[in-house]
Motif scaffolding. Structure first.
Motif, PDB file in Angstrom:
ATOM      1  N   GLN A 224       0.818  -1.208   0.000  1.00  0.00           N
ATOM      2  CA  GLN A 224       0.000   0.000   0.000  1.00  0.00           C
ATOM      3  C   GLN A 224       0.855   1.262   0.000  1.00  0.00           C
ATOM      4  O   GLN A 224       0.513   2.251  -0.665  1.00  0.00           O
ATOM      5  N   LEU A 225       1.943   1.250   0.742  1.00  0.00           N
ATOM      6  CA  LEU A 225       2.831   2.424   0.740  1.00  0.00           C
ATOM      7  C   LEU A 225       3.343   2.703  -0.665  1.00  0.00           C
ATOM      8  O   LEU A 225       3.284   3.840  -1.152  1.00  0.00           O
ATOM      9  N   LYS A 226       3.838   1.665  -1.332  1.00  0.00           N
ATOM     10  CA  LYS A 226       4.377   1.858  -2.676  1.00  0.00           C
ATOM     11  C   LYS A 226       3.280   2.279  -3.652  1.00  0.00           C
ATOM     12  O   LYS A 226       3.508   3.153  -4.508  1.00  0.00           O
ATOM     13  N   ALA A 227       2.101   1.686  -3.512  1.00  0.00           N
ATOM     14  CA  ALA A 227       0.991   2.028  -4.413  1.00  0.00           C
ATOM     15  C   ALA A 227       0.550   3.474  -4.235  1.00  0.00           C
ATOM     16  O   ALA A 227       0.337   4.204  -5.217  1.00  0.00           O
ATOM     17  N   LYS A 228       0.417   3.904  -2.999  1.00  0.00           N
ATOM     18  CA  LYS A 228      -0.056   5.270  -2.736  1.00  0.00           C
ATOM     19  C   LYS A 228       1.003   6.305  -3.099  1.00  0.00           C
ATOM     20  O   LYS A 228       0.666   7.419  -3.519  1.00  0.00           O
ATOM     21  N   ILE A 229       2.273   5.967  -2.964  1.00  0.00           N
ATOM     22  CA  ILE A 229       3.333   6.876  -3.400  1.00  0.00           C
ATOM     23  C   ILE A 229       3.241   7.076  -4.915  1.00  0.00           C
ATOM     24  O   ILE A 229       3.367   8.200  -5.428  1.00  0.00           O
ATOM     25  N   GLU A 230       2.991   5.997  -5.654  1.00  0.00           N
ATOM     26  CA  GLU A 230       2.848   6.093  -7.108  1.00  0.00           C
ATOM     27  C   GLU A 230       1.640   6.938  -7.483  1.00  0.00           C
ATOM     28  O   GLU A 230       1.696   7.767  -8.404  1.00  0.00           O
ATOM     29  N   ILE A 231       0.537   6.747  -6.762  1.00  0.00           N
ATOM     30  CA  ILE A 231      -0.680   7.511  -7.041  1.00  0.00           C
ATOM     31  C   ILE A 231      -0.471   8.999  -6.789  1.00  0.00           C
ATOM     32  O   ILE A 231      -0.845   9.841  -7.610  1.00  0.00           O
ATOM     33  N   ILE A 232       0.145   9.322  -5.654  1.00  0.00           N
ATOM     34  CA  ILE A 232       0.317  10.734  -5.305  1.00  0.00           C
ATOM     35  C   ILE A 232       1.260  11.417  -6.292  1.00  0.00           C
ATOM     36  O   ILE A 232       1.115  12.598  -6.613  1.00  0.00           O
ATOM     37  N   LYS A 233       2.233  10.668  -6.817  1.00  0.00           N
ATOM     38  CA  LYS A 233       3.135  11.217  -7.831  1.00  0.00           C
ATOM     39  C   LYS A 233       2.361  11.585  -9.098  1.00  0.00           C
ATOM     40  O   LYS A 233       2.609  12.619  -9.716  1.00  0.00           O
ATOM     41  N   GLU A 234       1.416  10.725  -9.486  1.00  0.00           N
ATOM     42  CA  GLU A 234       0.638  10.961 -10.691  1.00  0.00           C
ATOM     43  C   GLU A 234      -0.371  12.091 -10.500  1.00  0.00           C
ATOM     44  O   GLU A 234      -0.681  12.833 -11.437  1.00  0.00           O
ATOM     45  N   LEU A 235      -0.891  12.234  -9.296  1.00  0.00           N
ATOM     46  CA  LEU A 235      -1.898  13.264  -9.022  1.00  0.00           C
ATOM     47  C   LEU A 235      -1.303  14.669  -8.969  1.00  0.00           C
ATOM     48  O   LEU A 235      -1.981  15.649  -9.263  1.00  0.00           O
ATOM     49  N   ALA A 236      -0.046  14.779  -8.569  1.00  0.00           N
ATOM     50  CA  ALA A 236       0.582  16.096  -8.409  1.00  0.00           C
ATOM     51  C   ALA A 236       0.556  16.882  -9.713  1.00  0.00           C
ATOM     52  O   ALA A 236       0.754  16.325 -10.793  1.00  0.00           O
ATOM     53  N   ASP A 237       0.285  18.184  -9.616  1.00  0.00           N
ATOM     54  CA  ASP A 237       0.295  19.025 -10.818  1.00  0.00           C
ATOM     55  C   ASP A 237       1.091  20.300 -10.566  1.00  0.00           C
ATOM     56  O   ASP A 237       1.363  20.673  -9.429  1.00  0.00           O
ATOM     57  N   LYS A 238       1.468  20.956 -11.648  1.00  0.00           N
ATOM     58  CA  LYS A 238       2.389  22.088 -11.581  1.00  0.00           C
ATOM     59  C   LYS A 238       1.802  23.307 -10.888  1.00  0.00           C
ATOM     60  O   LYS A 238       2.538  24.232 -10.539  1.00  0.00           O
ATOM     61  N   ASN A 239       0.500  23.340 -10.684  1.00  0.00           N
ATOM     62  CA  ASN A 239      -0.131  24.499 -10.050  1.00  0.00           C
ATOM     63  C   ASN A 239      -0.308  24.333  -8.535  1.00  0.00           C
ATOM     64  O   ASN A 239      -0.797  25.238  -7.872  1.00  0.00           O
ATOM     65  N   GLY A 240       0.069  23.181  -8.008  1.00  0.00           N
ATOM     66  CA  GLY A 240      -0.148  22.947  -6.589  1.00  0.00           C
ATOM     67  C   GLY A 240       1.043  22.304  -5.903  1.00  0.00           C
ATOM     68  O   GLY A 240       1.964  21.788  -6.554  1.00  0.00           O
TER      69      GLY A 240
END
Length: 235
Positions: free
Chosen positions: A53-69
């Motif tokens: 779960q740690l590895k999965a959620k780290i991957e998800i949060i990386k994909e969700l991040a955007d240049k405006n936030g």
């Protein structure tokens, strides 16, 4: 977006008292002070925070991040020096003896991954120690006293800022009176007051945590550290 992790209960290791409560307090802070919508805060507590779960959620949060936030990552739990000399965060379902088998949970790799996201800035808060000891001073390695030499963690300071509970050899304390981790209590308290200047925030937290830890005894000395870019606004 924020990823909030708090591990009190470990299946193969001693607990990290109040880590889950501090994570929940940080989650509330992330919403009310940092202005992150609840649906944009990913939370893993205790048995939820497995290696997978740690590895999965780290991957998800990386994909969700955007240049405006901004991207915020909070971890309270065991941090351990691996047998390979690197430092790791310890998931709830693993022992310190085997953590070197999880390269994605190595601090250098984790920080490198977060630095490469498209987020405007990345802030990491680590309420853990990497001395290989638990809250009572016992070793996390079973039946062996490891040579606790750790390599220096490398930070990409262009957009990444990391605040840690202490230096690599410090004890990370609980704050029993407040039912929180010591570093997290003063971190959340300071951030909740609305200060966004990282240098001022760090200076205040450093003095408060150091003083409180020394009142427990010289063996509990804890001095928070800051790495990376100190000259950016927290939010």
């Amino acid at each position: 977006f924020a990823l909030v992790i708090g591990i009190n209960k470990y299946t193969q290791n001693t607990p990290v008292e109040y880590a889950d409560l501090s994570a929940m307090a940080f989650k509330e802070l992330a919403n009310k002070t940092l202005g992150i919508p609840k649906e944009n805060i990913i939370t893993l507590l205790d048995e939820q925070a497995t290696s997978g779960q740690l590895k999965a959620k780290i991957e998800i949060i990386k994909e969700l991040a955007d240049k405006n936030g901004n991207l915020y990552v909070y971890f309270a739990g065991h941090g351990v020096p691996g047998k390979d000399g690197n430092t790791y965060i310890l998931p709830s379902d693993m022992s310190a003896d085997n953590i070197h088998l999880e390269p994605n949970l190595m601090l250098d790799n984790l920080y490198s991954q977060l630095s490469k996201t498209s987020a405007k800035n990345v802030f990491v808060f680590m309420d853990t120690c990497f001395s290989g000891k638990d809250d009572k001073g016992g070793l996390l390695y079973k039946g062996v006293a490891p040579i606790l030499k750790t390599k220096k963690t490398v930070i990409d300071s262009s957009k990444l800022t990391v605040l840690t509970a202490g230096s690599s050899n410090d004890f990370a304390n609980e704050y029993q009176d407040k039912k929180q981790r010591l570093f997290s209590y003063y971190l959340i308290k300071e951030l909740a007051e609305g200060n966004t200047n990282l240098q001022e925030i760090y200076s205040t937290i450093k003095d408060q945590v150091k003083r409180a830890s020394l009142l427990k005894g010289i063996g509990y000395k804890q001095v928070p550290q800051i790495y990376g870019n100190e000259n950016i606004s927290l939010y």
